[in-house]
Write a protein that holds these residues in place. Structure first.
Motif, PDB file in Angstrom:
ATOM      1  N   GLU A  51       0.815  -1.216   0.000  1.00  0.00           N
ATOM      2  CA  GLU A  51       0.000   0.000   0.000  1.00  0.00           C
ATOM      3  C   GLU A  51       0.850   1.269   0.000  1.00  0.00           C
ATOM      4  O   GLU A  51       0.348   2.352  -0.316  1.00  0.00           O
ATOM      5  CB  GLU A  51      -0.938   0.005   1.200  1.00  0.00           C
ATOM      6  CG  GLU A  51      -0.227   0.095   2.539  1.00  0.00           C
ATOM      7  CD  GLU A  51      -1.184   0.157   3.713  1.00  0.00           C
ATOM      8  OE1 GLU A  51      -0.708   0.377   4.836  1.00  0.00           O
ATOM      9  OE2 GLU A  51      -2.404  -0.008   3.495  1.00  0.00           O
ATOM     10  N   SER A  54       3.677   3.223  -5.276  1.00  0.00           N
ATOM     11  CA  SER A  54       2.900   3.772  -6.390  1.00  0.00           C
ATOM     12  C   SER A  54       3.849   4.095  -7.534  1.00  0.00           C
ATOM     13  O   SER A  54       5.070   3.973  -7.407  1.00  0.00           O
ATOM     14  CB  SER A  54       2.121   5.021  -5.959  1.00  0.00           C
ATOM     15  OG  SER A  54       3.009   6.044  -5.530  1.00  0.00           O
ATOM     16  N   PRO A  65       1.249  11.147 -11.049  1.00  0.00           N
ATOM     17  CA  PRO A  65       0.947   9.740 -10.764  1.00  0.00           C
ATOM     18  C   PRO A  65       0.302   9.081 -11.979  1.00  0.00           C
ATOM     19  O   PRO A  65      -0.438   9.730 -12.729  1.00  0.00           O
ATOM     20  CB  PRO A  65      -0.023   9.813  -9.585  1.00  0.00           C
ATOM     21  CG  PRO A  65      -0.686  11.149  -9.723  1.00  0.00           C
ATOM     22  CD  PRO A  65       0.369  12.067 -10.288  1.00  0.00           C
ATOM     23  N   GLN A  69      -1.110  -1.299 -10.767  1.00  0.00           N
ATOM     24  CA  GLN A  69      -1.578  -2.198  -9.723  1.00  0.00           C
ATOM     25  C   GLN A  69      -0.502  -3.229  -9.445  1.00  0.00           C
ATOM     26  O   GLN A  69       0.350  -3.510 -10.301  1.00  0.00           O
ATOM     27  CB  GLN A  69      -2.898  -2.872 -10.082  1.00  0.00           C
ATOM     28  CG  GLN A  69      -2.854  -3.863 -11.218  1.00  0.00           C
ATOM     29  CD  GLN A  69      -4.259  -4.282 -11.635  1.00  0.00           C
ATOM     30  OE1 GLN A  69      -4.959  -3.531 -12.322  1.00  0.00           O
ATOM     31  NE2 GLN A  69      -4.674  -5.477 -11.237  1.00  0.00           N
ATOM     32  N   ARG A 142       7.704   5.473  -3.001  1.00  0.00           N
ATOM     33  CA  ARG A 142       7.182   5.022  -1.706  1.00  0.00           C
ATOM     34  C   ARG A 142       6.620   6.207  -0.929  1.00  0.00           C
ATOM     35  O   ARG A 142       7.200   7.290  -0.916  1.00  0.00           O
ATOM     36  CB  ARG A 142       8.286   4.346  -0.889  1.00  0.00           C
ATOM     37  CG  ARG A 142       7.789   3.745   0.424  1.00  0.00           C
ATOM     38  CD  ARG A 142       8.916   3.094   1.209  1.00  0.00           C
ATOM     39  NE  ARG A 142       8.411   2.398   2.389  1.00  0.00           N
ATOM     40  CZ  ARG A 142       9.178   1.842   3.328  1.00  0.00           C
ATOM     41  NH1 ARG A 142      10.505   1.898   3.207  1.00  0.00           N
ATOM     42  NH2 ARG A 142       8.627   1.236   4.367  1.00  0.00           N
ATOM     43  N   SER A 144       4.077   8.150  -1.361  1.00  0.00           N
ATOM     44  CA  SER A 144       3.527   9.329  -2.021  1.00  0.00           C
ATOM     45  C   SER A 144       2.033   9.424  -1.707  1.00  0.00           C
ATOM     46  O   SER A 144       1.323   8.414  -1.676  1.00  0.00           O
ATOM     47  CB  SER A 144       3.727   9.247  -3.534  1.00  0.00           C
ATOM     48  OG  SER A 144       3.048  10.318  -4.173  1.00  0.00           O
ATOM     49  N   ARG A 147      -2.138   9.706  -6.153  1.00  0.00           N
ATOM     50  CA  ARG A 147      -2.587   8.517  -6.867  1.00  0.00           C
ATOM     51  C   ARG A 147      -3.402   8.951  -8.090  1.00  0.00           C
ATOM     52  O   ARG A 147      -4.169   9.916  -8.022  1.00  0.00           O
ATOM     53  CB  ARG A 147      -3.469   7.622  -5.989  1.00  0.00           C
ATOM     54  CG  ARG A 147      -2.758   6.948  -4.821  1.00  0.00           C
ATOM     55  CD  ARG A 147      -1.816   5.850  -5.302  1.00  0.00           C
ATOM     56  NE  ARG A 147      -1.318   5.040  -4.193  1.00  0.00           N
ATOM     57  CZ  ARG A 147      -0.307   5.363  -3.411  1.00  0.00           C
ATOM     58  NH1 ARG A 147       0.311   6.525  -3.603  1.00  0.00           N
ATOM     59  NH2 ARG A 147       0.091   4.558  -2.446  1.00  0.00           N
ATOM     60  N   SER A 148      -3.250   8.226  -9.182  1.00  0.00           N
ATOM     61  CA  SER A 148      -4.079   8.479 -10.354  1.00  0.00           C
ATOM     62  C   SER A 148      -5.467   7.886 -10.130  1.00  0.00           C
ATOM     63  O   SER A 148      -5.604   6.809  -9.545  1.00  0.00           O
ATOM     64  CB  SER A 148      -3.445   7.848 -11.597  1.00  0.00           C
ATOM     65  OG  SER A 148      -4.333   7.895 -12.688  1.00  0.00           O
TER      66      SER A 148
END
Length: 428
Positions: A51, A54, A65, A69, A142, A144, A147-148
């Motif tokens: 988690e 990204s 971003p 996945q 790491r 961040s 997120r897109s």
């Protein structure tokens, strides 16, 4: 002199701002390729919480971003699902060597400079090189906060509907081997694909009791979904029923990508039940709807295409009569109406049975379950035998595109469609 200094300063400011445009645009055959980075290729990430990770890339001169996945895998080499009978290969929620990082080729950008700031700690630079040697870059970050929100694949488990920017597919809620609807956005005409058809032919104890099972007796029900922006994976329990009793139970995973669909089937047929089956064979096909005039080519067939016209022509018959040879098994259908279908089969493990072409070209023949009469065409694969014991596994891949114009003959683009760019991963 002052004017010269001003010009030099201006160039110094302008050049960095336009450097992002130096990489040429990707070909359509490349743009939506899904890039897979294996966890084992980034050992310095092992043990980190998934988690916290990204991706980012330089887009229009700014670090942004991008969709991504990370999927965790089971010990059998398929995507892991909690509650399924195959254990996880690594540790839940932590990056492992068996995990896979996914992103789209088109989202890679120019190389960042030291002046390009971004939220979080940069852990890796992922370099992609296309067939022309052009480099594009993606950065693994790491912690961040960015997120897109882009979803290349959208899925509703409740109604069994998959949507991308190119196609939509709705499954029957009582059996995901039945298609209730299929649409391809740029196709000129009505619904181009009617149904996916499975046929299992076998004798029971003796060849005199020939029995055919179809999509009414072969049922796949979802038991779990992993919904991601790059692909959606559905785990299904796949059973073949005879007289209301399951005679074969298999695992199926369906992967939906922006421009293709994959069906991954695996299992072990119990020895006693396998002995009940005499000369079993399986066909897997797509039944199209009124693709009259479409051209058909296969990996082992003649160079001249068959033409869908309601009857089997000479070239189509040659394709039917010529078996596939191992991995050389592509099928290409060019609708000439902004939809090309390119299909492959990959055997898994030691499963390596002979395979041929199923092709029907008929205006009127009914072969339910289907929505539209006629086989125009019904085309796919015929697995001609099954082993007496052991593992059974194969993956069917169906690529969907507006066309392969400019990519040469199918002998070339059928290979290149599945060829990923060269990757290099550097720790930062």
């Amino acid at each position: 002199m002052n004017l010269v200094k001003y010009a030099v300063l201006l160039v110094g400011f302008v050049l960095p701002s336009i450097s992002f445009a130096l990489a040429p645009p990707l070909r359509q055959i490349d743009a939506f390729k899904v890039i897979t980075v294996e966890g084992e290729d980034m050992p310095w990430l092992v043990g980190l919480p998934i988690e916290e990770l990204s991706l980012a890339a330089m887009l229009d001169g700014v670090m942004e971003p991008i969709p991504f996945q990370i999927d965790e895998y089971n010990q059998g080499g398929a995507v892991y699902f909690d509650g399924w009978h195959v254990p996880m290969a690594g540790t839940a929620n932590l990056m492992d060597t068996t995990d896979k990082l996914l992103f789209l080729f088109k989202d890679a950008g120019e190389r960042k400079t030291k002046r390009d700031q971004y939220d979080g700690e940069l852990l890796a630079e992922i370099i992609t090189r296309d067939r022309d040697g052009v480099e594009r870059f993606v950065y693994l970050v790491r912690n961040s906060r960015l997120r897109s929100d882009e979803q290349y694949v959208r899925y509703s488990a409740e109604i069994g509907l998959v949507e991308t920017d190119f196609y939509s597919l709705r499954y029957n809620n009582e059996n995901h081997l039945k298609w209730d609807d299929f649409r391809y956005n740029n196709y000129v005409g009505e619904r181009p694909l009617d149904s996916m058809k499975l046929r299992f032919d076998t004798g029971i104890l003796t060849p005199m009791t020939d029995t055919e099972l179809n999509n009414d007796q072969m049922i796949a029900l979802p038991t779990g979904e992993i919904i991601g922006p790059i692909r959606t994976t559905t785990q299904l329990d796949f059973n073949m029923y005879l007289f209301g009793m399951s005679i074969i139970e298999l695992s199926m995973q369906i992967y939906h990508y922006p421009k293709y669909v994959m069906y991954d089937v695996r299992g072990v047929i119990p020895v006693l039940r396998r002995k009940m089956l005499v000369d079993p064979s399986l066909t897997m096909s797509l039944d199209a709807n009124q693709l009259l005039g479409a051209a058909i080519r296969t990996a082992t067939g003649p160079k001249a295409p068959g033409v869908v016209d309601g009857k089997i022509d000479e070239n189509e018959q040659l394709m039917i009569d010529t078996p596939f040879e191992g991995e050389s098994n592509w099928i290409w259908v060019n609708s000439k109406r902004n939809l090309d279908v390119l299909a492959f089969v990959d055997y898994l493990g030691d499963f390596n049975e002979p395979m041929g072409l199923l092709l029907e070209d008929d205006l009127d023949r009914a072969d339910p379950p289907e929505y539209f009469p006629g086989q125009q065409p019904n085309i796919g694969y015929h697995v001609q035998s099954f082993p007496m014991k052991g593992f059974l596994g194969f993956v069917v891949s169906i690529f969907l595109t507006d066309g392969f114009e400019g990519e040469g003959e199918p002998e070339k683009f059928s290979v290149y469609a599945r060829t990923l760019p060269e990757l290099e991963i550097r720790a930062m």
